[in-house]
Design a protein around this motif. Sequence first.
Motif, PDB file in Angstrom:
ATOM      1  N   TRP A 170       0.831  -1.201   0.000  1.00 49.62           N
ATOM      2  CA  TRP A 170       0.000   0.000   0.000  1.00 49.62           C
ATOM      3  C   TRP A 170       0.868   1.255   0.000  1.00 49.62           C
ATOM      4  CZ3 TRP A 170      -5.041  -0.066  -0.927  1.00 49.62           C
ATOM      5  CH2 TRP A 170      -5.760  -1.238  -0.691  1.00 49.62           C
ATOM      6  N   SER A 171       0.420   2.266  -0.724  1.00 52.25           N
ATOM      7  CA  SER A 171       1.093   3.566  -0.730  1.00 52.25           C
ATOM      8  C   SER A 171       0.054   4.660  -0.925  1.00 52.25           C
ATOM      9  CB  SER A 171       2.149   3.633  -1.834  1.00 52.25           C
ATOM     10  OG  SER A 171       1.549   3.436  -3.105  1.00 52.25           O
ATOM     11  N   SER A 172       0.395   5.844  -0.448  1.00 53.45           N
ATOM     12  CA  SER A 172      -0.514   6.979  -0.578  1.00 53.45           C
ATOM     13  C   SER A 172      -0.494   7.507  -2.001  1.00 53.45           C
ATOM     14  CB  SER A 172      -0.103   8.086   0.395  1.00 53.45           C
ATOM     15  OG  SER A 172      -0.937   9.214   0.249  1.00 53.45           O
ATOM     16  N   VAL A 173      -1.671   7.855  -2.514  1.00 52.73           N
ATOM     17  CA  VAL A 173      -1.763   8.453  -3.840  1.00 52.73           C
ATOM     18  C   VAL A 173      -1.267   9.891  -3.756  1.00 52.73           C
ATOM     19  CG1 VAL A 173      -3.334   9.186  -5.683  1.00 52.73           C
ATOM     20  CG2 VAL A 173      -3.648   6.968  -4.553  1.00 52.73           C
ATOM     21  N   GLU A 174      -0.407  10.277  -4.700  1.00 49.28           N
ATOM     22  CA  GLU A 174       0.166  11.612  -4.693  1.00 49.28           C
ATOM     23  C   GLU A 174      -0.928  12.673  -4.736  1.00 49.28           C
ATOM     24  OE1 GLU A 174       3.574  14.144  -7.166  1.00 49.28           O
ATOM     25  OE2 GLU A 174       3.030  12.105  -7.766  1.00 49.28           O
ATOM     26  N   ASP A 175      -0.738  13.737  -3.932  1.00 45.08           N
ATOM     27  CA  ASP A 175      -1.658  14.879  -3.856  1.00 45.08           C
ATOM     28  C   ASP A 175      -3.026  14.517  -3.287  1.00 45.08           C
ATOM     29  OD1 ASP A 175       0.272  16.567  -5.008  1.00 45.08           O
ATOM     30  OD2 ASP A 175      -0.386  16.041  -7.029  1.00 45.08           O
ATOM     31  N   SER A 176      -3.115  13.400  -2.578  1.00 42.19           N
ATOM     32  CA  SER A 176      -4.405  13.026  -1.985  1.00 42.19           C
ATOM     33  C   SER A 176      -4.501  13.414  -0.515  1.00 42.19           C
ATOM     34  CB  SER A 176      -4.630  11.521  -2.111  1.00 42.19           C
ATOM     35  OG  SER A 176      -3.802  10.797  -1.202  1.00 42.19           O
ATOM     36  N   ASN A 177      -3.443  14.042   0.034  1.00 46.35           N
ATOM     37  CA  ASN A 177      -3.436  14.443   1.445  1.00 46.35           C
ATOM     38  C   ASN A 177      -3.687  13.254   2.374  1.00 46.35           C
ATOM     39  OD1 ASN A 177      -3.073  17.367   1.105  1.00 46.35           O
ATOM     40  ND2 ASN A 177      -5.135  17.324   0.217  1.00 46.35           N
ATOM     41  N   ASP A 178      -3.099  12.116   2.011  1.00 45.23           N
ATOM     42  CA  ASP A 178      -3.236  10.903   2.823  1.00 45.23           C
ATOM     43  C   ASP A 178      -4.690  10.497   3.021  1.00 45.23           C
ATOM     44  OD1 ASP A 178      -0.510  10.488   3.167  1.00 45.23           O
ATOM     45  OD2 ASP A 178      -0.422  11.833   4.894  1.00 45.23           O
ATOM     46  N   GLU A 179      -5.501  10.712   1.987  1.00 47.60           N
ATOM     47  CA  GLU A 179      -6.897  10.290   2.032  1.00 47.60           C
ATOM     48  C   GLU A 179      -7.182   9.176   1.032  1.00 47.60           C
ATOM     49  OE1 GLU A 179      -9.164  11.126   4.124  1.00 47.60           O
ATOM     50  OE2 GLU A 179      -8.159  12.776   5.144  1.00 47.60           O
ATOM     51  N   GLU A 180      -6.264   8.932   0.091  1.00 49.42           N
ATOM     52  CA  GLU A 180      -6.481   7.929  -0.947  1.00 49.42           C
ATOM     53  C   GLU A 180      -5.221   7.079  -1.089  1.00 49.42           C
ATOM     54  OE1 GLU A 180      -7.869   7.684  -5.650  1.00 49.42           O
ATOM     55  OE2 GLU A 180      -7.509   9.627  -4.688  1.00 49.42           O
ATOM     56  N   TYR A 181      -5.420   5.780  -1.252  1.00 52.49           N
ATOM     57  CA  TYR A 181      -4.300   4.849  -1.253  1.00 52.49           C
ATOM     58  C   TYR A 181      -4.469   3.835  -2.383  1.00 52.49           C
ATOM     59  CZ  TYR A 181      -3.675   6.905   3.333  1.00 52.49           C
ATOM     60  OH  TYR A 181      -3.510   7.800   4.345  1.00 52.49           O
ATOM     61  N   VAL A 182      -3.334   3.277  -2.811  1.00 55.46           N
ATOM     62  CA  VAL A 182      -3.349   2.280  -3.875  1.00 55.46           C
ATOM     63  C   VAL A 182      -2.532   1.068  -3.436  1.00 55.46           C
ATOM     64  CG1 VAL A 182      -1.352   3.313  -5.047  1.00 55.46           C
ATOM     65  CG2 VAL A 182      -2.933   1.860  -6.335  1.00 55.46           C
ATOM     66  N   ALA A 183      -3.033  -0.124  -3.760  1.00 54.31           N
ATOM     67  CA  ALA A 183      -2.308  -1.364  -3.492  1.00 54.31           C
ATOM     68  C   ALA A 183      -1.736  -1.885  -4.797  1.00 54.31           C
ATOM     69  CB  ALA A 183      -3.230  -2.401  -2.870  1.00 54.31           C
ATOM     70  N   THR A 184      -0.456  -2.171  -4.800  1.00 48.02           N
ATOM     71  CA  THR A 184       0.183  -2.810  -5.954  1.00 48.02           C
ATOM     72  C   THR A 184       0.618  -4.207  -5.560  1.00 48.02           C
ATOM     73  OG1 THR A 184       2.297  -1.813  -5.343  1.00 48.02           O
ATOM     74  CG2 THR A 184       0.959  -0.646  -6.965  1.00 48.02           C
ATOM     75  N   ASP A 185       0.703  -5.062  -6.561  1.00 50.75           N
ATOM     76  CA  ASP A 185       1.121  -6.431  -6.314  1.00 50.75           C
ATOM     77  C   ASP A 185       2.601  -6.461  -5.947  1.00 50.75           C
ATOM     78  OD1 ASP A 185       2.325  -9.154  -7.496  1.00 50.75           O
ATOM     79  OD2 ASP A 185       0.235  -9.460  -6.860  1.00 50.75           O
ATOM     80  N   ARG A 186       2.913  -7.097  -4.842  1.00 42.68           N
ATOM     81  CA  ARG A 186       4.275  -7.093  -4.318  1.00 42.68           C
ATOM     82  C   ARG A 186       5.268  -7.691  -5.318  1.00 42.68           C
ATOM     83  NH1 ARG A 186       5.760  -6.466   0.923  1.00 42.68           N
ATOM     84  NH2 ARG A 186       3.584  -6.734   1.592  1.00 42.68           N
ATOM     85  N   ALA A 187       4.845  -8.682  -6.092  1.00 43.08           N
ATOM     86  CA  ALA A 187       5.757  -9.351  -7.026  1.00 43.08           C
ATOM     87  C   ALA A 187       5.720  -8.721  -8.411  1.00 43.08           C
ATOM     88  CB  ALA A 187       5.409 -10.839  -7.101  1.00 43.08           C
ATOM     89  N   GLU A 188       4.502  -8.424  -8.910  1.00 45.70           N
ATOM     90  CA  GLU A 188       4.371  -7.993 -10.295  1.00 45.70           C
ATOM     91  C   GLU A 188       4.264  -6.484 -10.467  1.00 45.70           C
ATOM     92  OE1 GLU A 188       1.200 -10.137 -12.103  1.00 45.70           O
ATOM     93  OE2 GLU A 188       1.896 -12.091 -11.364  1.00 45.70           O
ATOM     94  N   GLY A 189       3.926  -5.774  -9.397  1.00 47.45           N
ATOM     95  CA  GLY A 189       3.924  -4.318  -9.434  1.00 47.45           C
ATOM     96  C   GLY A 189       2.704  -3.669 -10.036  1.00 47.45           C
ATOM     97  N   HIS A 190       1.702  -4.434 -10.478  1.00 48.07           N
ATOM     98  CA  HIS A 190       0.521  -3.801 -11.077  1.00 48.07           C
ATOM     99  C   HIS A 190      -0.472  -3.400  -9.981  1.00 48.07           C
ATOM    100  CE1 HIS A 190      -1.959  -7.386 -10.340  1.00 48.07           C
ATOM    101  NE2 HIS A 190      -0.920  -8.102 -10.752  1.00 48.07           N
ATOM    102  N   GLU A 191      -1.321  -2.430 -10.316  1.00 45.79           N
ATOM    103  CA  GLU A 191      -2.309  -1.945  -9.346  1.00 45.79           C
ATOM    104  C   GLU A 191      -3.377  -3.002  -9.117  1.00 45.79           C
ATOM    105  OE1 GLU A 191      -5.780   1.445  -9.107  1.00 45.79           O
ATOM    106  OE2 GLU A 191      -3.816   2.077  -9.866  1.00 45.79           O
ATOM    107  N   LYS A 192      -3.740  -3.199  -7.836  1.00 49.19           N
ATOM    108  CA  LYS A 192      -4.762  -4.179  -7.484  1.00 49.19           C
ATOM    109  C   LYS A 192      -6.037  -3.518  -6.947  1.00 49.19           C
ATOM    110  CE  LYS A 192      -3.542  -7.904  -5.292  1.00 49.19           C
ATOM    111  NZ  LYS A 192      -2.972  -8.743  -4.206  1.00 49.19           N
ATOM    112  N   TRP A 193      -5.873  -2.625  -5.980  1.00 50.76           N
ATOM    113  CA  TRP A 193      -7.029  -2.023  -5.314  1.00 50.76           C
ATOM    114  C   TRP A 193      -6.771  -0.546  -5.033  1.00 50.76           C
ATOM    115  CZ3 TRP A 193     -10.332  -5.860  -5.729  1.00 50.76           C
ATOM    116  CH2 TRP A 193      -9.932  -7.171  -5.483  1.00 50.76           C
ATOM    117  N   ARG A 194      -7.875   0.177  -4.797  1.00 50.31           N
ATOM    118  CA  ARG A 194      -7.822   1.550  -4.289  1.00 50.31           C
ATOM    119  C   ARG A 194      -8.578   1.583  -2.960  1.00 50.31           C
ATOM    120  NH1 ARG A 194      -5.601   6.270  -7.489  1.00 50.31           N
ATOM    121  NH2 ARG A 194      -4.411   5.075  -9.022  1.00 50.31           N
ATOM    122  N   ALA A 195      -8.146   2.476  -2.083  1.00 50.63           N
ATOM    123  CA  ALA A 195      -8.753   2.510  -0.752  1.00 50.63           C
ATOM    124  C   ALA A 195      -8.691   3.912  -0.172  1.00 50.63           C
ATOM    125  CB  ALA A 195      -8.034   1.531   0.184  1.00 50.63           C
TER     126      ALA A 195
END
Length: 728
Positions: free
Chosen positions: A652-677
């Motif tokens: 999980w990482s914070s989405v840029e310019d979201s003021n720590d209100e929006e986050y994205v999960a990437t696959d640990r091995a493949e690096g593609h986006e999986k979920w938003r939160a």
Amino acid sequence: MDAKTGSIEGGCPVPHGEAAARGLLGRTNKDWWPEMLATEILNPNGPSNPMGDDFDYAEAFNALDYNALKADLTALMTDSQPWWPADYGHYGPFFIRMAWHAAGTYRTADGRGGANSGQQRFAPLDSWPDNGNLDKARRLLWPIKQKYGQNISWADLFIIAGNVAIESMGGPVFGFGGGRPDVYEPERDIYWGSEDKWVNENVQTRIAPEHGMHELEGPLAAIQMGLIYVNPEGPGGNPDPLQSARDMRATFERMAMNSEETVALTAGGHTFGKAHGNGDPSTLGHAPAGGDLVAQGFGWVSGEEHGGIGEHTVTSGIEGSWVNTPTEWTENYFRLLLDYEYELVKSPAGAQQWQPINQKEEDMAPAAWDASKKVPTMMTTADMALKVDPEFREISERFRNDHEAFKDAFARAWFKLTHRDLGPKIRYLGPDVPAEDLIWQDPVPAGNNPSDSLVAEVKQKIADSGLTVSQLIKTAWASASTYRKSDFRGGANGARVALEPQKNWDVNEPEVIAKVVDTLNGLRGEMSLADAIVLGGVVALEKAGAGDVPFTGGRGDATQEMTDVESFEWMEPEADAFRNYMPKRLAVKCEELMLDRASLLGLSVPEMTVLIGGLRVLGANHGERGHGHFTNRSGELTNDFFVNLYDMTNVWSSVEDSNDEEYVATDRAEGHEKWRATRADLIFGSNSELRAVGEVYAQKGGEEKFRKDFVRAWTKVMNADRFDLHRG
């Protein structure tokens, strides 16, 4: 600022800066009184109740000898005790103040405060400066409470004592409704403010003097810490009647009163009794919460030789009565206020107050302890506001010229003050409940319980209507989740989600609501719309694989004429974690607001957790927002939210310019986006307590438990306002 909930652009319902670390609750009793015994250590699973879970207060109250209780209270009014003598030989004004201050903490923004649980017995309220010496009023009532026992709660006793006090002095009373069960410890979810000084220690008000009350923090109503309404000496002690009028107008509005009710209550309350400031306030001891063990719960014990009681009492510091007839209901308040010019003076205790210039002897008051002596009457700065402010002056002149209108306005305003947080009229008990339905009681016509055949018929029509699981769930949740246990307002009964203002709330997605309501109106036949909305949720859940979902009909439909639009506007959420709705950044974390909303719904941590997880996969998010929709089986009631949140392949990482209100999960091995939160999603993985509950639903075998628990929690919310089924 937005006065209701407060965005960054417009204020906030919680403290900022350093105080924000305290979360929603601001300063705690331990902050004020570090030596206070921490009894809550014995109640890790919620409040204690010595009456037991099976105690039915309504049943106990209905067995009360109501007339005997009122007779005993009437006798008490003139039974002056030497340990706390009655002014003018009559305790009536004292008990009016006690009842007023028990009820007057109510605020319409979150429905918290008020008289409905007897909170005045506990810190911090028992020790607020504005509640000075009311510990004695409560102790005077103890023999009556002891006599009638479980048949009358302290919460009801406070209010009926105020009513009897008014009646015993010839004043008008509109009615009384019982039904307020007691609690037995402080309600710890109420935010009273962040200041570290009481009103009598701090000249700063909660807003800048040159600005309006709209700057006041979201749910708060009083202008300074430890006040019920406003400082009677003026804002921060500044004796400016116009500034006081500004504060009065706004703070009474936040306590659900309009300007006419504000004038009526102020004038009616000050028709009786006196203020106390005939002594040295520096000799007073600690408030009850910080008092000595031997004081046995009494506070503000005076160190003066005469004991600081009777004619030497110091409470507010202001000294004197408002009228020349302080134990009678008369027309004298407006006459004295409007006919005389006043000058600013100081009381013996040093408080700012106003005194009539060249007052006639017949308009002077008897001395409280020697009726043969005459003393000048007085007015506070708050009273002078009724004379100086143009709007208040117009109302005051009208009431002076029409005493019957004043009597009626005071009686109705007093009834509203003391019953505003009791909830719908169905909850009222006793022979003095008025027959008239009042709009602030949120009236709903009685509903008819639909037959099993009608329920089955409408269920099938809804299932075949083309409405989606998401649409039905959103509408049912929007209708029922307005409920708040604080003042028993909101909920699915009445179907007010189809009326102004709720049908146009952004959080409710008006186009979705309109489509579902229009469709249900065409399908429901003789069933109420309120029942059909809840039944739509049942249909959706059963389609989603929840199994059999219980449904209890019998709700009624309110009309627009039965709906106080202005009052309901206070209930509009600017953020709702259950629907992952936060259209703009707020000055408080969304997970804090999530807890606050869950608390108002009466939910436990597991109930809140399972509802969030289920609502996410059912597609209940506001709009088409996919945040937290951790599933590839959208619209099915699965435990996927928790399974996928706890998946260790996520980074999980914070989405840029979201003021720590929006986050994205990437696959640990493949690096593609999986979920938003959002924060409201990830908190169930980062907070250890919430994670512990979520893991129960994510583990092997947890899916069936998840479904059962979700249905149980969902049904609880749908029926939260069914006071015909339970007392709430």
